[in-house]
Write a protein that holds these residues in place. Structure first.
Motif, PDB file in Angstrom:
ATOM      1  N   HIS A 116       0.818  -1.331  -0.035  1.00 49.99           N
ATOM      2  CA  HIS A 116      -0.086   0.049  -0.071  1.00 49.99           C
ATOM      3  C   HIS A 116       0.975   1.340   0.135  1.00 49.99           C
ATOM      4  CE1 HIS A 116      -3.364  -2.338   0.529  1.00 49.99           C
ATOM      5  NE2 HIS A 116      -2.768  -3.097   1.861  1.00 49.99           N
ATOM      6  N   ALA A 117       1.818   1.312   0.822  1.00 54.01           N
ATOM      7  CA  ALA A 117       2.681   2.614   0.914  1.00 54.01           C
ATOM      8  C   ALA A 117       3.747   2.809  -0.113  1.00 54.01           C
ATOM      9  CB  ALA A 117       3.462   2.355   2.161  1.00 54.01           C
ATOM     10  N   ASP A 118       4.224   4.111  -0.538  1.00 52.08           N
ATOM     11  CA  ASP A 118       5.208   4.348  -1.486  1.00 52.08           C
ATOM     12  C   ASP A 118       5.809   5.587  -0.990  1.00 52.08           C
ATOM     13  OD1 ASP A 118       6.586   4.098  -3.672  1.00 52.08           O
ATOM     14  OD2 ASP A 118       5.099   4.608  -5.286  1.00 52.08           O
ATOM     15  N   ILE A 119       7.051   5.766  -1.347  1.00 51.33           N
ATOM     16  CA  ILE A 119       7.930   7.047  -0.954  1.00 51.33           C
ATOM     17  C   ILE A 119       7.149   8.276  -1.604  1.00 51.33           C
ATOM     18  CG2 ILE A 119       9.969   5.620  -0.987  1.00 51.33           C
ATOM     19  CD1 ILE A 119      10.920   6.898  -3.589  1.00 51.33           C
ATOM     20  N   PRO A 120       7.409   9.402  -0.913  1.00 52.48           N
ATOM     21  CA  PRO A 120       6.799  10.733  -1.293  1.00 52.48           C
ATOM     22  C   PRO A 120       7.291  10.988  -2.614  1.00 52.48           C
ATOM     23  CG  PRO A 120       7.727  10.723   0.947  1.00 52.48           C
ATOM     24  CD  PRO A 120       8.244   9.618   0.467  1.00 52.48           C
ATOM     25  N   ALA A 121       6.739  11.734  -3.637  1.00 50.54           N
ATOM     26  CA  ALA A 121       6.888  12.311  -4.758  1.00 50.54           C
ATOM     27  C   ALA A 121       6.658  13.628  -4.609  1.00 50.54           C
ATOM     28  CB  ALA A 121       5.898  11.528  -5.791  1.00 50.54           C
ATOM     29  N   ILE A 122       7.753  14.521  -4.954  1.00 55.75           N
ATOM     30  CA  ILE A 122       7.637  15.820  -4.756  1.00 55.75           C
ATOM     31  C   ILE A 122       8.019  16.787  -5.827  1.00 55.75           C
ATOM     32  CG2 ILE A 122       8.903  17.709  -3.267  1.00 55.75           C
ATOM     33  CD1 ILE A 122       9.427  15.472  -1.318  1.00 55.75           C
ATOM     34  N   CYS A 182      12.960  13.124   4.294  1.00 60.63           N
ATOM     35  CA  CYS A 182      14.074  12.847   4.721  1.00 60.63           C
ATOM     36  C   CYS A 182      14.539  12.084   5.881  1.00 60.63           C
ATOM     37  CB  CYS A 182      15.226  13.882   4.651  1.00 60.63           C
ATOM     38  SG  CYS A 182      15.706  14.490   2.792  1.00 60.63           S
ATOM     39  N   SER A 183      13.529  12.676   6.776  1.00 55.41           N
ATOM     40  CA  SER A 183      13.603  12.104   8.334  1.00 55.41           C
ATOM     41  C   SER A 183      12.564  11.022   8.362  1.00 55.41           C
ATOM     42  CB  SER A 183      12.947  13.252   9.227  1.00 55.41           C
ATOM     43  OG  SER A 183      11.720  13.793   8.937  1.00 55.41           O
ATOM     44  N   GLU A 184      11.618  10.720   7.654  1.00 55.48           N
ATOM     45  CA  GLU A 184      10.454   9.564   7.891  1.00 55.48           C
ATOM     46  C   GLU A 184      10.951   8.512   6.799  1.00 55.48           C
ATOM     47  OE1 GLU A 184       6.779  11.042   7.520  1.00 55.48           O
ATOM     48  OE2 GLU A 184       7.075  12.853   8.726  1.00 55.48           O
ATOM     49  N   TRP A 185      11.537   8.828   5.566  1.00 58.07           N
ATOM     50  CA  TRP A 185      11.727   7.721   4.779  1.00 58.07           C
ATOM     51  C   TRP A 185      13.306   7.521   4.245  1.00 58.07           C
ATOM     52  CZ3 TRP A 185       8.300   4.198   2.440  1.00 58.07           C
ATOM     53  CH2 TRP A 185       7.000   4.419   2.467  1.00 58.07           C
ATOM     54  N   GLY A 186      13.956   8.735   4.212  1.00 58.74           N
ATOM     55  CA  GLY A 186      15.244   8.514   3.554  1.00 58.74           C
ATOM     56  C   GLY A 186      15.440   8.663   2.151  1.00 58.74           C
ATOM     57  N   VAL A 207       9.043   0.460  -4.715  1.00 65.06           N
ATOM     58  CA  VAL A 207       9.023   1.806  -4.896  1.00 65.06           C
ATOM     59  C   VAL A 207       8.461   1.708  -6.566  1.00 65.06           C
ATOM     60  CG1 VAL A 207      10.119   3.828  -5.925  1.00 65.06           C
ATOM     61  CG2 VAL A 207      10.682   2.516  -3.919  1.00 65.06           C
ATOM     62  N   LYS A 208       7.391   2.591  -6.779  1.00 69.64           N
ATOM     63  CA  LYS A 208       6.509   2.769  -8.251  1.00 69.64           C
ATOM     64  C   LYS A 208       7.183   3.861  -8.881  1.00 69.64           C
ATOM     65  CE  LYS A 208       2.631   0.553  -5.796  1.00 69.64           C
ATOM     66  NZ  LYS A 208       3.141   0.550  -4.639  1.00 69.64           N
ATOM     67  N   PRO A 209       8.101   3.801  -9.497  1.00 69.18           N
ATOM     68  CA  PRO A 209       8.503   5.174 -10.116  1.00 69.18           C
ATOM     69  C   PRO A 209       7.785   5.795 -10.886  1.00 69.18           C
ATOM     70  CG  PRO A 209      10.099   3.117 -10.978  1.00 69.18           C
ATOM     71  CD  PRO A 209       8.663   2.578 -10.304  1.00 69.18           C
ATOM     72  N   VAL A 210       7.494   7.254 -10.662  1.00 68.29           N
ATOM     73  CA  VAL A 210       7.035   8.119 -11.310  1.00 68.29           C
ATOM     74  C   VAL A 210       7.429   8.539 -12.558  1.00 68.29           C
ATOM     75  CG1 VAL A 210       5.941  10.647 -11.348  1.00 68.29           C
ATOM     76  CG2 VAL A 210       6.078   9.118  -9.323  1.00 68.29           C
ATOM     77  N   PRO A 211       6.871   8.548 -13.775  1.00 67.36           N
ATOM     78  CA  PRO A 211       7.343   8.872 -15.125  1.00 67.36           C
ATOM     79  C   PRO A 211       8.492  10.266 -15.094  1.00 67.36           C
ATOM     80  CG  PRO A 211       5.154   8.251 -15.585  1.00 67.36           C
ATOM     81  CD  PRO A 211       5.372   8.488 -13.962  1.00 67.36           C
ATOM     82  N   ASP A 212       9.493  10.157 -15.634  1.00 69.79           N
ATOM     83  CA  ASP A 212      10.460  11.171 -15.854  1.00 69.79           C
ATOM     84  C   ASP A 212      11.030  11.913 -14.317  1.00 69.79           C
ATOM     85  OD1 ASP A 212      10.280  11.101 -18.367  1.00 69.79           O
ATOM     86  OD2 ASP A 212       8.482  12.502 -18.724  1.00 69.79           O
ATOM     87  N   ALA A 213      10.915  10.895 -13.261  1.00 72.46           N
ATOM     88  CA  ALA A 213      11.071  11.146 -11.996  1.00 72.46           C
ATOM     89  C   ALA A 213      12.556  10.667 -11.627  1.00 72.46           C
ATOM     90  CB  ALA A 213      10.249  10.762 -10.937  1.00 72.46           C
ATOM     91  N   PHE A 214      13.400  11.226 -10.618  1.00 71.55           N
ATOM     92  CA  PHE A 214      14.635  10.725  -9.992  1.00 71.55           C
ATOM     93  C   PHE A 214      14.174  10.117  -8.783  1.00 71.55           C
ATOM     94  CE2 PHE A 214      17.120  13.416 -13.123  1.00 71.55           C
ATOM     95  CZ  PHE A 214      17.963  12.451 -13.504  1.00 71.55           C
TER      96      PHE A 214
END
Length: 358
Positions: A45-51, A76-80, A260-267
């Motif tokens: 269910h979870a995924d890293i934040p996309a900013i 940075c503090s919750e996920w790294g 991790v589900k990569p977002v298009p054109d994201a790093f």
């Protein structure tokens, strides 16, 4: 730096094993039961934040800037880990550099062997990390090259084929290094430090940057092995260009592995051990690993932004207080990465070994 000059055993290319059509995984690649992907809990269910970095890089109202800074600090503090879009690197360049490296790994073995590496520098075409004889191996090949400082850069060590490879690697490096510089300023500000603090702590114009291109071939028994064993990154910060078609990176969060589900054109950006030390563990490097599959290969590009090797890395004095004393002993990055180059990547044991006795 005192490094072993040769591998302890003959190198077998994982891609060659995969292409041979084997149905059973060789013992060297079979992980202990507790380290296998099937033996650990997976979060679906979870995924890293996309900013979105646009408010910080392109200007915007103060409220949006503050919100973006806060989101990065929380990640940075919750996920790294976090993903970034509108980061300033052209999507066309990202796609082109990933494509040219895929083409490199498709070359005949003898063409790739021209760049075979050694544990002295790791630069070149490789298939293992660490020099422990008889160690369990990961299911993947890679190409490692130095980009910064310029004195370490030798474009003759970069693949001459495909023809556009060297030009693309150079252009891509320039753009990713700019992104790293911007992110270092953002992290410094979020930590309450001067904007250029982290960059200066890393050596300023003598900062290190290197690229590892990962190739994870199809695997006959993916539940028994890993493309890359669980670890935290030893350097400062990593900028990952993931495969655009196949997921494989997993991040440890709350005792569960998150794919991790990569977002298009994201790093994908992650904090390394050196920023954990400088931030006095306000920001933490986080365990991650790579899983493989039996249907599709994966190609990813990991750009490592690291301190100058001979600088002492220690907690920023502004982040050390009576209530939060310095958690880590000073150590140079050269000393630190020697541990990795000898033993290979392995959990967070190295950064934890630096913890001061209180």
């Amino acid at each position: 730096m005192n490094c072993v000059q040769s591998w302890p055993e003959p190198i077998i290319r994982v891609q060659s094993l995969s292409d041979s059509g084997i149905h059973l995984l060789p013992d060297r690649y079979i992980k202990t039961p507790s380290d296998r992907p099937s033996a650990t809990s997976i979060s679906t269910h979870a995924d890293i934040p996309a900013i979105d970095l646009r408010p910080l890089l392109c200007g915007g109202d103060e409220a949006r800037r503050r919100e973006t800074l806060d989101r990065i600090s929380g990640a940075c503090s919750e996920w790294g880990f976090f993903q970034v879009v509108n980061h300033g690197v052209r999507p066309e360049l990202m796609r082109s550099v990933r494509k040219v490296w895929r083409e490199f790994f498709y070359l005949p073995l003898e063409a790739k062997q021209l760049y075979a590496n050694s544990p002295a520098t790791y630069e070149g075409y490789g298939s293992r990390l660490g020099v422990e004889k008889g160690a369990k191996l990961d299911w993947g090949d890679y190409f490692f090259l130095n980009y910064l400082p310029e004195i370490m850069r030798d474009e003759n060590n970069w693949p001459a084929t495909p023809q556009s490879c060297r030009e693309l690697v150079k252009e891509y490096g320039e753009e990713v290094v700019k992104l790293c510089g911007n992110l270092m300023k953002i992290l410094s500000v979020n930590l309450g430090l001067e904007e250029d603090y982290l960059e200066k702590a890393f050596g300023g114009e003598e900062v290190g940057a290197c690229l590892r291109v990962n190739y994870y071939p199809k695997c006959p028994q993916p539940d028994l092995t890993l493309g890359l064993s669980s670890h935290s990154d030893p350097g400062g910060m990593t900028i990952l260009l993931p495969d655009d078609d196949v997921s494989g990176l997993q991040v440890l969060k709350g005792g569960q592995w998150v794919t991790v589900k990569p977002v298009p054109d994201a790093f994908i950006v992650n904090i390394g051990d050196q920023i954990q030390v400088i931030s006095n563990a306000i920001y933490k490097s986080v365990m991650h690993r790579v899983i493989v599959n039996s249907v599709k290969e994966r190609v990813s590009l990991a750009y490592f932004y690291n301190p100058k090797g001979d600088l002492l890395i220690e907690p920023a004095k502004k982040l050390v207080t009576e209530d939060r004393p310095a958690l880590y002993s000073p150590m140079t990055f050269d000393e630190y990465r020697l541990f990795i180059r000898k033993g290979g990547i392995c959990d967070k044991s190295q950064v934890e070994s630096q913890i001061c006795s209180q």
